[in-house]
Motif scaffolding. Structure first.
Motif, mmCIF file in Angstrom:
data_model
loop_
_atom_site.group_PDB
_atom_site.id
_atom_site.type_symbol
_atom_site.label_atom_id
_atom_site.label_comp_id
_atom_site.label_asym_id
_atom_site.label_seq_id
_atom_site.Cartn_x
_atom_site.Cartn_y
_atom_site.Cartn_z
ATOM 1 N N LEU A 163 -5.206 -7.402 -6.231
ATOM 2 C CA LEU A 163 -5.683 -6.518 -7.331
ATOM 3 C C LEU A 163 -5.957 -4.887 -6.887
ATOM 4 N N TRP A 164 -6.268 -4.952 -5.708
ATOM 5 C CA TRP A 164 -6.265 -3.565 -5.307
ATOM 6 C C TRP A 164 -4.978 -3.098 -5.015
ATOM 7 N N TRP A 165 -3.957 -3.772 -4.489
ATOM 8 C CA TRP A 165 -2.750 -3.681 -4.260
ATOM 9 C C TRP A 165 -2.043 -3.156 -5.557
ATOM 10 N N ALA A 166 -2.232 -4.168 -6.841
ATOM 11 C CA ALA A 166 -1.615 -3.746 -7.944
ATOM 12 C C ALA A 166 -2.147 -2.571 -8.565
ATOM 13 N N CYS A 167 -3.462 -2.058 -8.333
ATOM 14 C CA CYS A 167 -3.899 -0.727 -8.931
ATOM 15 C C CYS A 167 -3.420 0.350 -8.117
ATOM 16 N N THR A 168 -3.335 0.359 -6.913
ATOM 17 C CA THR A 168 -2.578 1.277 -6.252
ATOM 18 C C THR A 168 -0.878 1.627 -6.531
ATOM 19 N N THR A 169 -0.411 0.288 -6.865
ATOM 20 C CA THR A 169 1.095 0.449 -7.331
ATOM 21 C C THR A 169 1.208 0.952 -8.296
ATOM 22 N N VAL A 170 0.710 0.330 -9.571
ATOM 23 C CA VAL A 170 0.767 0.864 -10.904
ATOM 24 C C VAL A 170 0.489 2.315 -11.121
ATOM 25 N N THR A 171 -0.457 2.836 -10.319
ATOM 26 C CA THR A 171 -0.812 4.141 -10.468
ATOM 27 C C THR A 171 0.023 5.002 -9.697
ATOM 28 N N THR A 172 1.079 4.341 -9.044
ATOM 29 C CA THR A 172 1.947 5.220 -8.258
ATOM 30 C C THR A 172 1.326 5.972 -6.998
ATOM 31 N N VAL A 173 0.018 5.585 -6.540
ATOM 32 C CA VAL A 173 -0.572 6.078 -5.434
ATOM 33 C C VAL A 173 -0.208 5.430 -3.961
ATOM 34 N N GLY A 174 -0.194 3.977 -4.016
ATOM 35 C CA GLY A 174 0.618 3.548 -2.916
ATOM 36 C C GLY A 174 0.209 3.794 -1.718
ATOM 37 N N TYR A 175 -1.129 3.410 -1.370
ATOM 38 C CA TYR A 175 -1.762 3.745 0.073
ATOM 39 C C TYR A 175 -1.036 3.123 1.115
ATOM 40 N N GLY A 176 -0.405 1.987 0.818
ATOM 41 C CA GLY A 176 0.350 1.370 1.994
ATOM 42 C C GLY A 176 -0.303 0.474 2.850
ATOM 43 N N ASP A 177 -1.714 0.100 2.502
ATOM 44 C CA ASP A 177 -2.625 -0.821 3.378
ATOM 45 C C ASP A 177 -2.166 -2.355 3.192
ATOM 46 N N TYR A 178 -1.682 -2.572 1.906
ATOM 47 C CA TYR A 178 -1.006 -3.842 1.601
ATOM 48 C C TYR A 178 0.231 -3.580 1.038
ATOM 49 N N PHE A 179 0.893 -4.714 1.328
ATOM 50 C CA PHE A 179 2.365 -4.543 0.852
ATOM 51 C C PHE A 179 3.039 -5.830 0.780
ATOM 52 N N PRO A 180 3.824 -6.249 -0.181
ATOM 53 C CA PRO A 180 4.470 -7.578 -0.262
ATOM 54 C C PRO A 180 5.685 -7.530 1.029
ATOM 55 N N VAL A 181 5.687 -8.756 1.492
ATOM 56 C CA VAL A 181 6.852 -9.143 2.308
ATOM 57 C C VAL A 181 7.881 -10.084 1.996
ATOM 58 N N THR A 182 7.475 -10.767 0.728
ATOM 59 C CA THR A 182 8.602 -11.504 0.151
ATOM 60 C C THR A 182 9.627 -11.003 -0.784
ATOM 61 N N THR A 183 10.518 -11.561 -1.235
ATOM 62 C CA THR A 183 11.390 -11.042 -2.240
ATOM 63 C C THR A 183 10.787 -10.893 -3.690
ATOM 64 N N THR A 184 10.130 -12.068 -3.867
ATOM 65 C CA THR A 184 9.665 -12.253 -5.280
ATOM 66 C C THR A 184 8.385 -10.901 -5.340
ATOM 67 N N GLY A 185 7.542 -11.082 -4.486
ATOM 68 C CA GLY A 185 6.813 -9.995 -4.303
ATOM 69 C C GLY A 185 7.183 -8.699 -4.540
ATOM 70 N N ARG A 186 8.420 -8.299 -3.904
ATOM 71 C CA ARG A 186 8.902 -6.833 -3.942
ATOM 72 C C ARG A 186 9.444 -6.717 -5.354
ATOM 73 N N VAL A 187 10.003 -7.514 -5.929
ATOM 74 C CA VAL A 187 10.236 -7.645 -7.406
ATOM 75 C C VAL A 187 9.186 -7.288 -8.277
ATOM 76 N N VAL A 188 8.120 -7.905 -7.984
ATOM 77 C CA VAL A 188 7.104 -7.437 -8.960
ATOM 78 C C VAL A 188 6.332 -6.217 -8.730
ATOM 79 N N ALA A 189 6.485 -5.862 -7.382
ATOM 80 C CA ALA A 189 6.388 -4.377 -7.145
ATOM 81 C C ALA A 189 7.099 -3.435 -7.752
ATOM 82 N N VAL A 190 8.433 -3.637 -7.749
ATOM 83 C CA VAL A 190 9.292 -2.784 -8.543
ATOM 84 C C VAL A 190 8.971 -2.814 -10.109
ATOM 85 N N GLY A 191 8.762 -3.821 -10.603
ATOM 86 C CA GLY A 191 8.217 -3.925 -12.004
ATOM 87 C C GLY A 191 7.042 -3.006 -12.256
ATOM 88 N N LEU A 192 6.193 -3.259 -11.428
ATOM 89 C CA LEU A 192 4.937 -2.486 -11.453
ATOM 90 C C LEU A 192 4.967 -0.751 -11.431
#
Length: 211
Positions: free
Chosen positions: A151-180
């Motif tokens: 949830l913390w990662w999704a909040c930082t991603t959708v607000t385009t802040v992106g602290y980088g403390d959490y990040f996806p390592v799978t292909t599916t996770g990265r696809v979701v990240a691009v969508g956010l």
């Protein structure tokens, strides 16, 4: 019967099915060690919802005057039916909520933007967190291991802040990240455009009042 009449009649049942799917999906993601029999029941619920959505889209396609154009405009329906094996993408079924947002939005531009921004942000963060946790929690080298982190990662991603403390390592996770990221950029653009339109409208109204 027209497509519009069918959509109005099936709107509430599809929303209830989408909620049932969300509960079944979220339960499996948040409690991966559940009893196998109960997990099987939740899978049955998930596939039943998929069948209902597939039947609904087939009927809408039959009722449509231009079926190819209708399928192209509703690409997300095609995706959720054609890609049922990709669990995170099954969350596309929840686009049924978009119809409710559209009907409940106020007539004014500001009212519509407020409804869309609030609804889109809540859906993007919540569903993005679930989808990413589903893809990441059992992956090797993953750092998103519980819903709080997701949830913390999704909040930082959708607000385009992106602290980088959490990040996806799978292909599916990265696809979701691009969508956010795309959702976040779109939300910021929508708010900016609405504020600019409101200011221009006030300036034009004052100019007409002085004329």
């Amino acid at each position: 019967m027209t497509v519009e009449r069918w959509e109005r009649r099936t709107e509430i049942p599809l929303i209830l099915l989408a909620v049932a799917f969300l509960v079944a999906y979220a339960w499996q993601v948040l409690d991966p060690r559940m009893d196998s029999d109960f997990a099987g029941f939740l899978n049955v619920v998930s596939w039943t919802v998929w069948g209902a959505f597939a039947a609904d889209f087939a009927i809408r396609l039959i009722l449509a005057e231009d079926r190819r154009r209708y399928a192209f405009r509703h690409w997300y329906d095609v995706a959720l039916i054609a890609l049922p094996v990709l669990r995170p993408l099954r969350l596309l079924r929840l686009v049924a909520f978009v119809r409710v947002l559209d009907r409940s939005a106020a007539n004014s531009l500001a009212g519509r933007v407020a409804v869309y921004v609030t609804g889109s942000a809540a859906l993007a963060v919540g569903l993005g967190a679930l989808a990413t946790l589903d893809a990441e929690q059992d992956a090797r080298g993953a750092n998103i291991l519980n819903f709080g982190d997701a949830l913390w990662w999704a909040c930082t991603t959708v607000t385009t802040v992106g602290y980088g403390d959490y990040f996806p390592v799978t292909t599916t996770g990265r696809v979701v990240a691009v969508g956010l990221m795309l959702v976040g950029i779109g939300l910021v653009g929508a708010v900016t455009a609405t504020v600019a339109a409101w200011i221009l409208g006030r300036v034009e109204a004052e100019r007409e009042a002085r004329a």
